[in-house]
Design an enzyme around this catalytic site. Sequence first.
Site, PDB file in Angstrom:
ATOM      1  N   THR A   1      -6.474  16.653   5.532  1.00  0.00           N
ATOM      2  CA  THR A   1      -5.400  16.562   6.516  1.00  0.00           C
ATOM      3  C   THR A   1      -5.238  15.080   6.856  1.00  0.00           C
ATOM      4  O   THR A   1      -5.963  14.233   6.325  1.00  0.00           O
ATOM      5  CB  THR A   1      -5.737  17.350   7.798  1.00  0.00           C
ATOM      6  OG1 THR A   1      -6.925  16.789   8.373  1.00  0.00           O
ATOM      7  CG2 THR A   1      -5.950  18.826   7.502  1.00  0.00           C
TER       8      THR A   1
ATOM      9  N   ARG B   1       0.837  -1.192   0.000  1.00  0.00           N
ATOM     10  CA  ARG B   1       0.000   0.000   0.000  1.00  0.00           C
ATOM     11  C   ARG B   1       0.884   1.258   0.000  1.00  0.00           C
ATOM     12  O   ARG B   1       0.621   2.234  -0.697  1.00  0.00           O
ATOM     13  CB  ARG B   1      -0.888  -0.033   1.257  1.00  0.00           C
ATOM     14  CG  ARG B   1      -1.886   1.043   1.230  1.00  0.00           C
ATOM     15  CD  ARG B   1      -2.777   1.085   2.443  1.00  0.00           C
ATOM     16  NE  ARG B   1      -3.178   2.475   2.518  1.00  0.00           N
ATOM     17  CZ  ARG B   1      -3.322   3.167   3.614  1.00  0.00           C
ATOM     18  NH1 ARG B   1      -3.138   2.606   4.781  1.00  0.00           N
ATOM     19  NH2 ARG B   1      -3.652   4.422   3.564  1.00  0.00           N
TER      20      ARG B   1
ATOM     21  N   SER C   1     -19.942  17.980   2.218  1.00  0.00           N
ATOM     22  CA  SER C   1     -18.967  18.961   2.707  1.00  0.00           C
ATOM     23  C   SER C   1     -17.727  18.911   1.828  1.00  0.00           C
ATOM     24  O   SER C   1     -17.293  17.829   1.419  1.00  0.00           O
ATOM     25  CB  SER C   1     -18.532  18.618   4.137  1.00  0.00           C
ATOM     26  OG  SER C   1     -19.644  18.484   4.998  1.00  0.00           O
TER      27      SER C   1
ATOM     28  N   MET D   1     -11.557   6.855  -3.727  1.00  0.00           N
ATOM     29  CA  MET D   1     -11.987   6.016  -2.612  1.00  0.00           C
ATOM     30  C   MET D   1     -10.839   5.411  -1.800  1.00  0.00           C
ATOM     31  O   MET D   1     -11.067   4.538  -0.967  1.00  0.00           O
ATOM     32  CB  MET D   1     -12.917   4.902  -3.128  1.00  0.00           C
ATOM     33  CG  MET D   1     -14.197   5.446  -3.764  1.00  0.00           C
ATOM     34  SD  MET D   1     -15.093   6.621  -2.697  1.00  0.00           S
ATOM     35  CE  MET D   1     -15.772   5.489  -1.472  1.00  0.00           C
ATOM     36  N   ARG D   2      -9.632   5.886  -2.001  1.00  0.00           N
ATOM     37  CA  ARG D   2      -8.530   5.382  -1.190  1.00  0.00           C
ATOM     38  C   ARG D   2      -8.148   6.404  -0.135  1.00  0.00           C
ATOM     39  O   ARG D   2      -8.257   7.610  -0.368  1.00  0.00           O
ATOM     40  CB  ARG D   2      -7.302   5.090  -2.060  1.00  0.00           C
ATOM     41  CG  ARG D   2      -7.536   4.069  -3.142  1.00  0.00           C
ATOM     42  CD  ARG D   2      -6.238   3.556  -3.687  1.00  0.00           C
ATOM     43  NE  ARG D   2      -5.612   2.629  -2.752  1.00  0.00           N
ATOM     44  CZ  ARG D   2      -5.924   1.344  -2.658  1.00  0.00           C
ATOM     45  NH1 ARG D   2      -6.847   0.824  -3.441  1.00  0.00           N
ATOM     46  NH2 ARG D   2      -5.326   0.555  -1.792  1.00  0.00           N
TER      47      ARG D   2
ATOM     48  N   ASP E   1     -11.368  12.445   6.681  1.00  0.00           N
ATOM     49  CA  ASP E   1     -12.578  13.282   6.607  1.00  0.00           C
ATOM     50  C   ASP E   1     -12.643  14.288   7.753  1.00  0.00           C
ATOM     51  O   ASP E   1     -13.735  14.713   8.160  1.00  0.00           O
ATOM     52  CB  ASP E   1     -13.859  12.422   6.591  1.00  0.00           C
ATOM     53  CG  ASP E   1     -13.895  11.464   5.409  1.00  0.00           C
ATOM     54  OD1 ASP E   1     -13.382  11.846   4.349  1.00  0.00           O
ATOM     55  OD2 ASP E   1     -14.421  10.350   5.558  1.00  0.00           O
TER      56      ASP E   1
HETATM   57  C1  GRF Z   1     -19.678  11.510  -4.417  1.00  0.00           C
HETATM   58  O1  GRF Z   1     -20.896  11.284  -3.782  1.00  0.00           O
HETATM   59  C2  GRF Z   1     -18.653  11.957  -3.425  1.00  0.00           C
HETATM   60  O2  GRF Z   1     -19.155  12.692  -2.371  1.00  0.00           O
HETATM   61  C3  GRF Z   1     -18.157  10.648  -2.905  1.00  0.00           C
HETATM   62  O3  GRF Z   1     -18.136   9.805  -4.033  1.00  0.00           O
HETATM   63  C4  GRF Z   1     -19.096  10.242  -4.973  1.00  0.00           C
HETATM   64  C5  GRF Z   1     -18.381  10.471  -6.262  1.00  0.00           C
HETATM   65  O4  GRF Z   1     -19.222  10.483  -7.349  1.00  0.00           O
HETATM   66  N1  GRF Z   1     -16.918  10.805  -2.217  1.00  0.00           N
HETATM   67  P1  GRF Z   1     -18.627  10.853  -8.780  1.00  0.00           P
HETATM   68  O5  GRF Z   1     -17.484   9.901  -9.067  1.00  0.00           O
HETATM   69  O6  GRF Z   1     -18.189  12.279  -8.761  1.00  0.00           O
HETATM   70  O7  GRF Z   1     -19.753  10.612  -9.756  1.00  0.00           O
END
Ligand code: GRF
Length: 224
Positions: free
Chosen positions: A146, A70, A141, A95-96, A150
Amino acid sequence: MTTAPEPILVVLISGTGRNLQAIIDAIAGGLVNARIAAVISDRADAYGLQRADEAGIATEVLLRKDFASRADHDRALAERIASHAPDLVILAGFMRVLSADCVARFHGRMVNIHPSLLPRYRGLHTHARALEAGEREHGASIHFVTEELDGGPVILQGRVAVRDDDTPETLAARVTNEVELRAYPLVVAWLAAGRVRLGSDGVYVDGRRLERPLQLDDCNEEAI
Ligand code: GRF
């Protein structure tokens, strides 16, 4: 007349890229004075990569499985980001969780959009958790990134009312359509213009420290 150089953005995605598209459209429409140097994804099948292609933006894919650890993956990501010398790094559905080193390297230049009214519901499955808790409002939000997941200082939030018949999916769709896609281009415009910055004690807008996050309903293209 001299024009200010365009700030350089690097956008990180993992998925459908609706937020990326909103930022691409805002640049094309003149709301945001910036140039996206690259879109970087940790997934080869992220639809956002096609959106970037169609907009003529360079894409790069760095899969976790192609790295021994990682930490190696994370270091490579940081190197790829840094190679573009970005003024801003935009996490848009990435998502990482980035390592502390990577986050520190882009301190004050990296922002994320999170689908909740932070500090409530950090982490995953925010819409389902908000519904389970019986929340009457939910939202998204935009915050500086940091080390704390989140947990960085929030720049702006937008809210939607929760409906009795909402499912996680319907609520997520409303948060994205009514809040995220409006809010992210605005915040990126202000960051690119140097109007929003991270200070040692919080977020500064036009040189004044924010007491609380900006609220989307109070903001438009001109007014912060
Ligand atoms: C959004 O809801 C964002 O808040 C979350 O992942 C989603 C991303 O959607 N972190 P996209 O890839 O911009 O369509």
